[in-house]
Design an enzyme around this catalytic site. Structure first.
Site, PDB file in Angstrom:
ATOM      1  CG  ASP A 113     -12.452-126.307 -11.921  1.00 37.99           C
ATOM      2  OD1 ASP A 113     -12.984-127.248 -12.529  1.00 37.99           O
ATOM      3  OD2 ASP A 113     -12.140-125.229 -12.462  1.00 37.99           O
ATOM      4  CG  HIS A 169     -21.710-127.072 -11.583  1.00 36.56           C
ATOM      5  ND1 HIS A 169     -22.357-126.444 -12.622  1.00 36.56           N
ATOM      6  CD2 HIS A 169     -20.731-126.196 -11.199  1.00 36.56           C
ATOM      7  CE1 HIS A 169     -21.802-125.254 -12.849  1.00 36.56           C
ATOM      8  NE2 HIS A 169     -20.814-125.081 -11.996  1.00 36.56           N
ATOM      9  CB  SER A 256     -14.800-123.672   0.389  1.00 33.88           C
ATOM     10  OG  SER A 256     -14.418-122.573  -0.397  1.00 33.88           O
TER      11      SER A 256
END
Length: 299
Positions: A113, A169, A256
């Site tokens: 996301d 992921h 990040s």
């Protein structure tokens, strides 16, 4: 104000930034800049804040954070009152069945996301240009030989805001090699900071690994730490079979960035993302969302 493109609504929106006033003071005012150079970019500040975020005391921040940033908690494994600390809430996991992505081998999905900028890697200088600064791929990786393999390719920069889901992921089936760590500072990766600090991504602490993807050749996964990110935690198994959508790791508290380097002529980025990126505008994407497709070679 940070403007980004919402592709689902096909319109621009303004990002709600956690700690915007402090960020602006730190990166734009003379006193703030002095503080930044003396303390904020150093590990000790991130470490102290990290200790607070790991403590029970920090639990009281959770509810306010959820309501201020309108976070939809229905996707996550735990309810808001089940986290022992703010950090535990921060790297909360998504319910398996809520992690939806296309199993189609030709579809390239987002690993997180985030807000995405898709930039071409210049084939002449092997650099990417972010906010007017040229970043050399060799400096980013600290490895000239590996950097050379990505000349003329694509760099996909996924910026995770403090309000985002903070796990990242794998975008395909494959095998991921060992992670290499590069020491560095802890500047913010927010666009406010990117405009003020030359070469944030090369200055900051980061880690990278080569992912031997089944369908998209070798992709370099780079994780960049930032202000208050105590650490980057890798949860994948090195050198063993990985399935598309599987978790690679997560960030502890802070904003990040995940950067993917893709070789030349491997994927075609979706038109809307490409158009916005050319204007220097990020597009908001969700984990598992399609962002491109495999490039079909015409013979």
């Amino acid at each position: 104000m940070i403007k980004y493109y919402n592709r689902k609504k096909e319109k621009y929106e303004i990002e709600n930034i956690a700690g915007e006033k402090i960020l602006r003071w730190t990166y734009e005012s003379p006193v703030g800049k002095t503080f930044l150079e003396l303390f904020i970019k150093r590990k000790v500040v991130s470490k102290l804040y990290g200790m607070y975020c790991n403590s029970k005391l920090s639990r009281k921040k959770i509810n306010g954070f959820i309501s201020e940033f309108n976070i939809d908690m229905s996707r996550f494994k735990n309810k808001e009152n089940e986290y022992k600390s703010f950090n535990e809430f921060f790297y909360r996991g998504i319910e398996e069945e809520k992690l939806i992505f296309s199993k189609d081998k030709d579809i390239f999905i987002s690993p997180a996301d985030s807000k995405l900028l898709a930039l071409n890697i210049s084939s002449k200088k092997n650099t990417i240009n972010i906010k007017g600064f040229d970043y050399s791929i060799e400096d980013l990786l600290g490895d000239g030989k590996l950097a050379k393999e990505y000349e003329g390719g694509l760099s996909l920069i996924f910026r995770l805001c403090p309000t985002d889901y903070h796990r990242f992921h794998f975008i395909d089936d494959g095998v991921c090699l060992k992670t290499k760590k590069i020491k560095g500072k802890y500047y913010s990766v927010n666009p406010i900071a990117l405009e003020k600090v030359d070469k944030v991504f090369i200055e900051n602490k980061r880690e990278y690994s080569v992912f031997k993807s089944d369908n998209f050749k070798e992709i370099v996964y780079i994780e960049v730490g930032a202000t208050c990110v105590g650490s980057i935690i890798q949860t994948y198994n090195e050198n063993s079979k990985i399935c598309k959508g599987e978790e690679k790791g997560y960030f502890k508290f802070g904003g990040s960035t995940v950067i993917l380097l893709v070789k030349k002529d491997v994927i075609t980025i979706d038109e809307d993302i490409k158009n916005q990126s050319e204007k220097g505008i990020e597009t908001s994407v969700n984990i598992g969302e399609r962002i491109g497709t495999i490039k079909k070679m015409h013979h």
